[in-house]
Design an enzyme around this catalytic site. Structure first.
Site, PDB file in Angstrom:
ATOM      1  N   HIS A   1      15.325   4.103   4.332  1.00 20.35           N
ATOM      2  CA  HIS A   1      15.780   3.185   3.283  1.00 20.35           C
ATOM      3  C   HIS A   1      17.288   2.948   3.355  1.00 20.35           C
ATOM      4  O   HIS A   1      18.037   3.734   3.946  1.00 20.35           O
ATOM      5  CB  HIS A   1      15.396   3.721   1.902  1.00 20.35           C
TER       6      HIS A   1
ATOM      7  N   GLU B   1       9.977  11.923   0.323  1.00 29.06           N
ATOM      8  CA  GLU B   1      10.990  12.836   0.856  1.00 29.06           C
ATOM      9  C   GLU B   1      10.615  14.286   0.575  1.00 29.06           C
ATOM     10  O   GLU B   1       9.878  14.601  -0.369  1.00 29.06           O
ATOM     11  CB  GLU B   1      12.359  12.501   0.245  1.00 29.06           C
TER      12      GLU B   1
END
Length: 198
Positions: A9, A79
């Site tokens: 990202h 994550e």
């Protein structure tokens, strides 16, 4: 045969400051938005059989700004769970616990994940994605540590070896094949590097 394309990202305030970010759902910074948009021409030439994203907004928005429609939100791409170390920098953690390493010790406290737990979910994502590669590429929009684990696991190495793969925000990597063996075919390509501005 397609490839698994890993896209980290764009920048957030915490990625810029070095704060560990897992479950905290941050927006992209202005720079992160620009980074994500700059990914579009680098991805436009690929044929995607599937576009998967972590549930976190920073990953979903990066996919949108990069010009790809997410076909599935995949929790396994989230994550690494840092637990008590969420929002803290490596320097802050080292001052309190100098021997700690995410790669060997995992997250700490409530919500902290072990390397084994992260391995299990990235292995699931990779195995499912590999079944689709005969139809084209599969994109993973995700995060720094989870994508580094994915790369290590694709090579048959333990999660801890992900520490050897530096990955920048809004960068592209690809997991593919060399003579039918798993290989990393591209790593840490940023729009700046692609334009020769590095």
């Amino acid at each position: 045969m397609g490839e698994i394309v890993l896209i980290r990202h764009g920048e957030t305030t915490w990625s810029a400051s070095g704060q560990h970010t897992s479950v905290t759902d941050l927006e992209l910074t202005e720079n992160g938005v620009a980074q994500a948009k700059a990914l579009a021409p680098l991805l436009s030439g690929r044929e995607f059989a599937a576009v998967w994203s972590s549930p976190r907004r920073r990953a979903l928005v990066t996919a949108e700004l990069a010009g790809l429609a997410v076909t599935a939100v995949v929790p396994d791409l989230a994550e690494w769970g840092y637990g008590d170390y969420e929002g803290r920098t490596s320097e802050e953690i080292a001052a309190e616990n100098p021997d700690w390493s995410l790669w060997t010790d995992g997250g700490r406290g409530h919500g902290g994940e072990t390397a084994e737990a992260v391995t299990a979910r990235l292995d699931r994502a990779l195995a499912e994605a590999e079944t689709l590669l005969e139809h084209g590429d599969v994109a993973f929009f995700a995060h720094g540590h989870s994508l580094r684990v994915a790369a290590a696991r694709w090579l048959g190495r333990p999660a801890r070896d992900g520490r050897e793969f530096k990955i920048d925000t809004a960068s592209i990597a690809a997991l593919g094949y060399e003579h039918e063996h798993h290989a990393i075919t591209l790593w840490n390509l940023t729009p700046a590097a692609a334009s020769g501005a590095w």
